[in-house]
Motif scaffolding. Structure first.
Motif, PDB file in Angstrom:
ATOM      1  N   UNK A   2       0.836  -1.195   0.000  1.00  0.00           N
ATOM      2  CA  UNK A   2       0.000   0.000   0.000  1.00  0.00           C
ATOM      3  C   UNK A   2       0.872   1.246   0.000  1.00  0.00           C
ATOM      4  N   UNK A   3       0.409   2.272  -0.706  1.00  0.00           N
ATOM      5  CA  UNK A   3       1.055   3.578  -0.655  1.00  0.00           C
ATOM      6  C   UNK A   3       0.311   4.424   0.351  1.00  0.00           C
ATOM      7  N   UNK A  79      -4.915   1.809   8.290  1.00  0.00           N
ATOM      8  CA  UNK A  79      -4.282   2.437   7.131  1.00  0.00           C
ATOM      9  C   UNK A  79      -5.335   2.956   6.145  1.00  0.00           C
ATOM     10  N   UNK A  80      -6.358   2.166   5.779  1.00  0.00           N
ATOM     11  CA  UNK A  80      -7.378   2.711   4.873  1.00  0.00           C
ATOM     12  C   UNK A  80      -8.107   3.935   5.444  1.00  0.00           C
ATOM     13  N   UNK A  81      -8.406   3.905   6.756  1.00  0.00           N
ATOM     14  CA  UNK A  81      -9.085   5.048   7.361  1.00  0.00           C
ATOM     15  C   UNK A  81      -8.177   6.278   7.344  1.00  0.00           C
ATOM     16  N   UNK A  82      -6.893   6.068   7.614  1.00  0.00           N
ATOM     17  CA  UNK A  82      -5.957   7.185   7.559  1.00  0.00           C
ATOM     18  C   UNK A  82      -5.929   7.784   6.159  1.00  0.00           C
ATOM     19  N   UNK A  85      -9.087   9.921   5.630  1.00  0.00           N
ATOM     20  CA  UNK A  85      -9.088  11.169   6.388  1.00  0.00           C
ATOM     21  C   UNK A  85      -8.089  12.183   5.834  1.00  0.00           C
ATOM     22  N   UNK A  86      -6.999  11.696   5.267  1.00  0.00           N
ATOM     23  CA  UNK A  86      -5.916  12.588   4.866  1.00  0.00           C
ATOM     24  C   UNK A  86      -6.015  13.082   3.428  1.00  0.00           C
ATOM     25  N   UNK A  87      -7.024  12.631   2.687  1.00  0.00           N
ATOM     26  CA  UNK A  87      -7.159  13.045   1.296  1.00  0.00           C
ATOM     27  C   UNK A  87      -7.306  14.562   1.191  1.00  0.00           C
ATOM     28  N   UNK A  88      -6.553  15.149   0.285  1.00  0.00           N
ATOM     29  CA  UNK A  88      -6.662  16.576   0.036  1.00  0.00           C
ATOM     30  C   UNK A  88      -5.795  17.449   0.921  1.00  0.00           C
ATOM     31  N   UNK A 104      -1.847   4.195  18.468  1.00  0.00           N
ATOM     32  CA  UNK A 104      -0.516   4.787  18.484  1.00  0.00           C
ATOM     33  C   UNK A 104       0.385   4.115  17.463  1.00  0.00           C
ATOM     34  N   UNK A 105       0.343   2.796  17.421  1.00  0.00           N
ATOM     35  CA  UNK A 105       1.178   2.042  16.476  1.00  0.00           C
ATOM     36  C   UNK A 105       0.796   2.373  15.037  1.00  0.00           C
ATOM     37  N   UNK A 106      -0.506   2.451  14.755  1.00  0.00           N
ATOM     38  CA  UNK A 106      -0.960   2.776  13.411  1.00  0.00           C
ATOM     39  C   UNK A 106      -0.481   4.157  12.979  1.00  0.00           C
ATOM     40  N   UNK A 107      -0.484   5.105  13.911  1.00  0.00           N
ATOM     41  CA  UNK A 107      -0.002   6.450  13.601  1.00  0.00           C
ATOM     42  C   UNK A 107       1.477   6.413  13.226  1.00  0.00           C
ATOM     43  N   UNK A 108       2.253   5.638  13.967  1.00  0.00           N
ATOM     44  CA  UNK A 108       3.680   5.531  13.669  1.00  0.00           C
ATOM     45  C   UNK A 108       3.915   4.877  12.314  1.00  0.00           C
ATOM     46  N   UNK A 109       3.095   3.883  11.981  1.00  0.00           N
ATOM     47  CA  UNK A 109       3.232   3.215  10.681  1.00  0.00           C
ATOM     48  C   UNK A 109       2.948   4.198   9.548  1.00  0.00           C
TER      49      UNK A 109
END
Length: 231
Positions: A2-3, A79-82, A85-88, A104-109
């Motif tokens: 995934x990118x 990751x998909x939710x991030x 949320x971050x589009x745009x 917390x771990x997902x944020x670091x990834x």
């Protein structure tokens, strides 16, 4: 594989499993700096206490920070939710919770840089070691996704400059496995006063000593300043 990022997006997560180290203060001020530089900026509030979201709601109409958005994502950050949320956005700041968790771990990834704020004192140093273990775990996941290790930057926050304990704190992170920010964020009333109004030191007092510290830290994190001590 995934990118996780677009070509022009940068994500900084402010993480430490210990509460009261000033994660939200640094998060909103760094986000404000990016916003005022013309970047489309988002703060992801990962803490159920919602300090960054409360800060956003306290802002009055007509502020220089209009358009700087805060979204609560304190439950399941995948990751998909991030990505959704971050589009745009050009610049994302994740304001971490006061505990170690899957969020917390997902944020670091998902991050380009993890900023670990610490205060001078043994309890904070020991707590940061647990955060380091979580970052090691996140790096394992990043490796499975074909990404390199996340950049780790430690910063002494809410400190009294030029004191013995401040110098000891900087020396204590000599073996922390990351970078030591060459700027110390001081314990200044300006941070608290601006936060109560939903503002930041860079939006209401851009020429102040507090704003200068944020300017320098932002430059270090985004590559605008090369003076970094490697642990």
């Amino acid at each position: 594989m995934r990118t996780l990022h677009t070509a022009h997006m940068m994500t900084i997560s402010v993480l430490n499993q210990k509460g009261g180290v000033g994660k939200s203060t640094l998060s909103v001020n760094l986000a404000a700096k990016a916003h005022l530089e013309g970047k489309r900026t988002l703060v992801l509030d990962l803490d159920r206490q919602g300090s960054a979201f409360d800060w956003y709601n306290a802002r009055k109409a007509g502020s220089r920070l209009d358009g700087l958005n805060v979204v609560r994502a304190d439950r399941a950050l995948t990751v998909p939710k991030f990505q959704d949320l971050s589009k745009g956005y050009d610049f994302i700041v994740c304001d971490g919770p006061p505990r170690l968790s899957d969020v917390t771990r997902a944020a670091a990834v998902a991050s380009d840089v993890v900023l670990v704020p610490v205060r001078a004192g043994g309890f904070d140093w020991w707590a940061a070691s647990e955060t380091i273990e979580l970052l090691d775990s996140a790096d394992d996941i990043r490796g499975q996704l074909g990404r390199g290790k996340v950049r780790r930057v430690f910063v002494l926050n809410a400190a009294t400059p030029n004191t013995r304990i401040t110098r000891q704190a900087l020396e204590a992170f000599g073996d922390a496995g990351g970078e030591l920010a060459p700027v110390v964020i001081s314990n200044r009333v300006a941070f608290a006063e601006s936060a109560l109004e939903g503002e930041s030191v860079v939006s209401v007092a851009p020429n102040s000593a507090a704003a200068d510290e944020i300017h320098r830290l932002y430059a270090i994190l985004t590559g605008g300043e090369e003076e970094v001590r490697h642990a």
